[in-house]
Design a protein around this motif. Structure first.
Motif, PDB file in Angstrom:
ATOM      1  N   MET A 130       0.879  -0.984   0.113  1.00 19.08           N
ATOM      2  CA  MET A 130      -0.020  -0.120   0.051  1.00 19.08           C
ATOM      3  C   MET A 130       1.105   1.230  -0.301  1.00 19.08           C
ATOM      4  SD  MET A 130      -2.755   0.515   2.451  1.00 19.08           S
ATOM      5  CE  MET A 130      -4.058  -0.728   2.603  1.00 19.08           C
ATOM      6  N   ILE A 131       0.717   2.633  -0.647  1.00 19.15           N
ATOM      7  CA  ILE A 131       1.159   3.171  -1.132  1.00 19.15           C
ATOM      8  C   ILE A 131       1.099   4.715  -0.369  1.00 19.15           C
ATOM      9  CG2 ILE A 131       2.918   4.574  -2.948  1.00 19.15           C
ATOM     10  CD1 ILE A 131       3.545   2.087  -4.665  1.00 19.15           C
ATOM     11  N   PHE A 132       1.781   5.599   0.270  1.00 17.90           N
ATOM     12  CA  PHE A 132       0.570   6.739   0.588  1.00 17.90           C
ATOM     13  C   PHE A 132       1.576   7.703   0.218  1.00 17.90           C
ATOM     14  CE2 PHE A 132       0.457   9.859   4.614  1.00 17.90           C
ATOM     15  CZ  PHE A 132       0.497  11.055   3.318  1.00 17.90           C
ATOM     16  N   ASN A 133       1.218   8.263  -1.426  1.00 19.84           N
ATOM     17  CA  ASN A 133       1.879   9.193  -1.870  1.00 19.84           C
ATOM     18  C   ASN A 133       1.838  10.725  -1.609  1.00 19.84           C
ATOM     19  OD1 ASN A 133       2.726   7.577  -4.227  1.00 19.84           O
ATOM     20  ND2 ASN A 133       0.136   7.208  -4.281  1.00 19.84           N
ATOM     21  N   VAL A 134       2.558  10.939  -0.441  1.00 22.03           N
ATOM     22  CA  VAL A 134       3.106  11.952   0.203  1.00 22.03           C
ATOM     23  C   VAL A 134       2.875  13.697  -0.105  1.00 22.03           C
ATOM     24  CG1 VAL A 134       5.277  13.055   2.607  1.00 22.03           C
ATOM     25  CG2 VAL A 134       4.239  10.744   2.176  1.00 22.03           C
ATOM     26  N   SER A 135       3.705  13.325  -1.244  1.00 27.32           N
ATOM     27  CA  SER A 135       4.078  14.251  -2.563  1.00 27.32           C
ATOM     28  C   SER A 135       2.318  14.979  -3.141  1.00 27.32           C
ATOM     29  CB  SER A 135       4.450  14.224  -3.630  1.00 27.32           C
ATOM     30  OG  SER A 135       3.768  13.395  -4.675  1.00 27.32           O
ATOM     31  N   SER A 136       1.503  13.941  -3.143  1.00 23.29           N
ATOM     32  CA  SER A 136      -0.151  14.111  -3.538  1.00 23.29           C
ATOM     33  C   SER A 136      -0.753  14.986  -2.547  1.00 23.29           C
ATOM     34  CB  SER A 136      -1.117  13.203  -3.971  1.00 23.29           C
ATOM     35  OG  SER A 136       0.362  12.665  -5.642  1.00 23.29           O
ATOM     36  N   ASN A 197      10.694  16.441   1.327  1.00 23.09           N
ATOM     37  CA  ASN A 197      11.357  15.573   0.557  1.00 23.09           C
ATOM     38  C   ASN A 197      11.413  14.129   0.456  1.00 23.09           C
ATOM     39  OD1 ASN A 197      13.318  17.364   0.634  1.00 23.09           O
ATOM     40  ND2 ASN A 197      14.585  16.147   2.417  1.00 23.09           N
ATOM     41  N   ILE A 198      10.343  14.103   0.920  1.00 23.53           N
ATOM     42  CA  ILE A 198       9.387  12.452   1.470  1.00 23.53           C
ATOM     43  C   ILE A 198       8.421  12.294  -0.291  1.00 23.53           C
ATOM     44  CG2 ILE A 198       7.709  10.618   2.333  1.00 23.53           C
ATOM     45  CD1 ILE A 198       8.754  11.965   4.537  1.00 23.53           C
ATOM     46  N   GLU A 199       8.561  11.191  -1.203  1.00 26.71           N
ATOM     47  CA  GLU A 199       7.442  11.326  -2.345  1.00 26.71           C
ATOM     48  C   GLU A 199       6.934  10.128  -1.440  1.00 26.71           C
ATOM     49  OE1 GLU A 199       6.039  11.496  -6.002  1.00 26.71           O
ATOM     50  OE2 GLU A 199       8.164  12.232  -5.605  1.00 26.71           O
ATOM     51  N   ALA A 200       6.642   9.155  -1.547  1.00 33.62           N
ATOM     52  CA  ALA A 200       5.820   8.256  -0.580  1.00 33.62           C
ATOM     53  C   ALA A 200       6.576   7.759   0.522  1.00 33.62           C
ATOM     54  CB  ALA A 200       5.416   7.540  -2.048  1.00 33.62           C
ATOM     55  N   ILE A 201       5.290   6.650   0.845  1.00 32.70           N
ATOM     56  CA  ILE A 201       5.651   5.535   1.812  1.00 32.70           C
ATOM     57  C   ILE A 201       5.267   4.149   1.663  1.00 32.70           C
ATOM     58  CG2 ILE A 201       5.241   5.728   4.584  1.00 32.70           C
ATOM     59  CD1 ILE A 201       5.000   8.265   5.439  1.00 32.70           C
ATOM     60  N   ARG A 223      10.403   6.440   0.312  1.00 34.49           N
ATOM     61  CA  ARG A 223      10.778   7.220  -1.189  1.00 34.49           C
ATOM     62  C   ARG A 223      11.144   8.595  -1.124  1.00 34.49           C
ATOM     63  NH1 ARG A 223       7.810   6.286  -5.076  1.00 34.49           N
ATOM     64  NH2 ARG A 223       5.936   4.985  -4.425  1.00 34.49           N
ATOM     65  N   LEU A 224      12.110   8.925  -0.732  1.00 31.40           N
ATOM     66  CA  LEU A 224      12.822  10.078  -0.832  1.00 31.40           C
ATOM     67  C   LEU A 224      12.580  11.323  -2.218  1.00 31.40           C
ATOM     68  CD1 LEU A 224      15.674  10.623   1.564  1.00 31.40           C
ATOM     69  CD2 LEU A 224      12.854  10.737   1.839  1.00 31.40           C
ATOM     70  N   LYS A 225      12.024  12.568  -2.520  1.00 35.37           N
ATOM     71  CA  LYS A 225      11.966  12.175  -4.191  1.00 35.37           C
ATOM     72  C   LYS A 225      13.354  12.718  -4.567  1.00 35.37           C
ATOM     73  CE  LYS A 225       8.255  15.882  -2.909  1.00 35.37           C
ATOM     74  NZ  LYS A 225       7.875  17.726  -2.149  1.00 35.37           N
TER      75      LYS A 225
END
Length: 800
Positions: A130-136, A197-201, A223-225
């Protein structure tokens, strides 16, 4: 005539037989980030005349399968919006075959347009993660990695401890590389990573045998950007947060790529005070201790990453990478404890002040080689060197009073704790086509060396005096040798994977004290086998059933093994447990996916479960340590749904029902606790006109239990607003977290003669405003995401 009839009948039977026993052509389509290309158009064409034999879309895993295919020569084409058309080489079909993985490459111009107009969903649900897209997420603005983990579906953060779906033992990665930390030390590193700085978790609950066996709850990968461009590009961001005290963070990243090499890097900085209030009410041996404390931690945190990929050929890439963090700043604690010898009558007071300074440095060096050809062979080699340095100096004053003007006693101490940890590791992974499927083999080596010095000085008099009874040195060495083999294959609508991993561990620990001299406290070695299997059945292009099993191990964190005493005040202590045993887990999982809906039923049996335990020493002192509970049993059901209410309103919902049972002897008492917990999470995204968008999110986390601790329910609601500016290159975000100020965790321990009620209140309600700006080109490839050789050590150090 009879001969003609028999010949016709024989021909019909042959046609029927050939139709039933036709061959199968299967494959997988991904993008450059190794993400499945869902619904991409896959066509099978006859090589002799380019006649279209069949066409179908790739499924939710990017897989495709053509069945009942006659012998002959063919080729496959794949198309997807914004990507270059892919055409395979001509191949001959005599038996069923699996094609090499097909990687689609984005058009530079088309991606630039797509990047402006489209946004990833906040939550993505895939077959294994499961992916949490932090940048969104607008509401993620101004947060740090630890806070975001607490908002990720299925993840719970309790006093710096992580659990997923009711299970501890979470392995934490940053960009596919281990943090090598856990508990307090891990919390410190995660709080030093700003959300900008975070793209996704990514939350991976059931890793395959290719992954190290550590982590009974699975893997969390942050995952960092990374900038996605040919040429030079990047982004920068600044955020201000306002609560009891203001906080600020800055971040930036860049990427430069040409046909010979790729350079990339990012940097983040955080500064500000963070206040937490706590209340501990403890009863033991007829005495009552009512403590209220205030913690103020000043964050002065830097984190960084830099690296390069050198393209040796079309098939080979050599990469180097360095990433790390530097954390410092004072940590001040003040507490006041009312002491009752008789119910309702205050006997005395204990006032404590603890001023702590800490200097923490963590650096990971990595060199990586990757080879990948067009016939399905791949080779990855990783070598890592990790260093962790922690220098802590603490001055603590303790005053016992009968009343504000009457001092009964003073006990002032100073402690110095120095921790050095070095980790060297190498791993090799190889894959190739074999037996109509894919065969993988790999090896892993990990060497850990830790050195811990702890000194205590008595400051009650006019000069400092070394306390030899409390001063000690703890050294620990550990080596892990591992190897694995895995095999996967797809047959019609069924795909499966089998794997077996073997890990041999040897560990040696010794404690030296000034009073007792040297003695060896730990000397052990063990060999374990970790089987894993998964089965998937595709009902149609929209529905898939899955079944999996894995066995995993969690070795004790280095801080949990360290027997040093950490002093909050004279009556509240914590220490490690040198004799802590590894915990083992058997995981079973049944899953079902239908379009944008998922359901999963899981069962886990954990042996020698790690848990925080409260002991009492000297009649009135509370000591928190880690011990093994014989068994934990976890039964959990999760379901997710993503749907659009309107064209401009999208909804994601997550439900987790978790039942945990803890059984066995602990502290000379029998433990038998059963708790069912409910977790509901919802995210609403609103795509408004003229570059405006908004989000409203919230969750309810019901009462839960971790070992002997029962946690009360918590809930929160966040809201945010976003506006695109400067030709969509800039973004302004305004958000409020924990609008109703309800995020106040609390726990209860009532076991083995000790009663403890705890409540915490942090600066969870914050007003945040941020501005980010992208520069340079907006196209195509990014730096490789790599999984390094140190993955098994992801959670065992502790940063705080």
């Amino acid at each position: 005539m009879k001969g003609i009839k028999n010949s016709i009948l024989l021909c019909i039977l042959c046609l029927i037989f050939s139709g039933v026993n036709g061959q199968i052509i299967s494959g997988n389509v991904v993008n450059e980030h190794n993400e499945p290309m869902i619904a991409s158009g896959v066509s099978l064409l006859r090589a002799t005349d380019s006649f279209l034999v069949k066409i179908l879309p790739a499924d939710t895993r990017g897989n495709f399968l053509f069945d009942n295919i006659k012998e002959g020569t063919y080729y496959v084409t794949v198309v997807a919006s914004g990507f270059r058309k892919y055409k395979t080489d001509i191949f001959t079909v005599k038996d069923s075959i699996t094609l090499p993985v097909i990687t689609l490459v984005q058009y530079a111009k088309e991606l630039a347009a797509v990047e402006v107009r489209s946004t990833k969903p906040i939550i993505e649900v895939k077959a294994d993660r499961m992916i949490f897209n932090v940048s969104s997420s607008i509401n993620a603005t101004g947060s740090n990695a630890l806070e975001l983990l607490g908002k990720s579906p299925g993840v719970r953060v309790d006093n710096s401890s992580l659990s997923v779906n009711g299970k501890n033992g979470v392995i934490v990665y940053i960009d596919g590389r281990p943090t090598n930390l856990s508990g307090n030390d891990l919390a410190a590193v995660l709080t030093g990573i700003p959300s900008a700085n975070i793209e996704a978790i990514e939350v991976i609950t059931n890793p395959s045998s290719k992954y190290p066996a550590a982590g009974n709850a699975g893997i969390i990968n942050i995952r960092l950007k990374k900038s996605q461009s040919l040429g030079l590009n990047g982004s920068t961001s600044v955020t201000a947060s306002f609560a009891h005290t203001p906080k600020y963070d800055f971040s930036g990243n860049f990427n430069y790529r040409n046909k010979f090499y790729n350079l990339f890097g990012n940097y983040g900085y955080q500064y500000g005070d963070n206040r937490t209030l706590s209340h501990f009410f403890r009863q033991v041996s007829g005495n009552t201790f009512d403590q209220r404390a205030t913690y103020i931690r000043t964050s002065d945190n830097h984190n960084y990453k830099g690296g390069a990929d050198f393209f040796l050929s079309k098939r080979s890439t050599l990469g180097v990478l360095i990433n790390g963090s530097a954390l410092s700043g004072p940590f001040k604690t003040t507490s006041s404890t009312d002491i009752y010898r008789t119910p309702g009558v205050v006997d005395s007071f204990l006032n404590s002040a603890n001023n702590q300074t800490k200097r923490l440095r963590r650096v990971n060096y990595n060199i990586n080689y990757q080879y990948k050809d067009t016939v399905g062979r791949s080779l990855n080699i990783d070598a890592d060197y990790n260093t962790f340095r922690n220098n802590m100096n603490s001055a603590q004053n303790n005053e016992y009073k009968m009343d504000p003007d009457s001092i009964l006693g003073i006990n002032n101490i100073r402690t110095i704790a120095l921790t050095d940890i070095d980790i060297r590791s190498v791993k090799v992974d190889y894959e190739q086509k074999a037996l109509a499927g894919k065969l993988g083999i790999g090896a892993y080596y990990n060497d850990v060396s830790t050195e811990n010095d702890f000194k205590v000085f008595d400051r009650s008099n006019t000069y400092e005096k070394l306390d030899s009874s409390m001063t000690s040195n703890f050294a620990y060495k550990e080596k892990i040798y591992a190897g694995y083999i895995s095999y996967s294959r797809a047959i019609n609508k069924v795909s499966f994977q089998l794997g077996l991993r073997a890990e041999a561990t040897s560990a040696l620990g010794s404690l030296t004290t000034l009073d007792a001299g040297a003695y060896r406290s730990l000397d052990t070695s063990y060999l374990n086998f970790f089987p894993g299997a998964s089965l998937s059945y595709k009902l149609n292009n929209y529905s898939t059933w899955g079944l999996s099993y894995s066995r995993r191990i969690d070795r004790p964190g280095y801080e949990d093994l360290n027997p040093f005493v950490n002093i909050l005040d004279e009556l509240t202590l914590s220490k490690g447990n040198t004799f802590l045993k590894p915990q083992y887990t058997d995981n079973f999982q049944l899953s079902y996916n239908y379009k944008r809906y998922t359901a999963m039923l899981g069962y886990s049996r954990i042996k020698d479960f790690f848990t925080q335990v409260l002991d009492t020493v000297d009649g009135n002192k509370s000591v928190q340590t880690v011990k093994n509970i014989p068994y934990q049993y976890v039964l959990n059901f999760t379901t997710t749904a993503q749907f659009d209410v309107t064209k401009w309103w999208g909804v994601y919902c997550y439900l987790d029902i978790n039942n945990s049972t803890y059984k066995g002897n602990l502290n000379n008492s029998y433990l038998d606790i059963n708790v069912t917990r409910f977790l509901i999470y919802s995210e609403n995204s609103f795509d408004l006109s003229h570059g405006w968008s908004a989000q409203l999110s919230g969750y309810y986390n019901g009462p839960a239990a971790t070992g002997t601790t029962r946690w009360k329910e918590i809930w929160t609601v966040d809201a945010g607003l976003q506006k695109k500016v400067f030709d969509n290159n800039g973004t302004v975000r305004l958000s409020v977290t924990d609008i109703f100020n309800t995020l106040r965790p609390g726990g209860l321990i009532d076991f083995g003669g000790t009663y403890l009620r705890s409540d915490f209140r942090s600066e969870s309600r914050r007003l945040k405003i941020s501005f980010s700006y992208r520069f340079g080109k907006k196209s195509v490839k990014q730096a490789r995401t790599r999984t390094t050789s140190a993955d098994t050590e992801s959670k065992r150090l502790k940063e705080k």
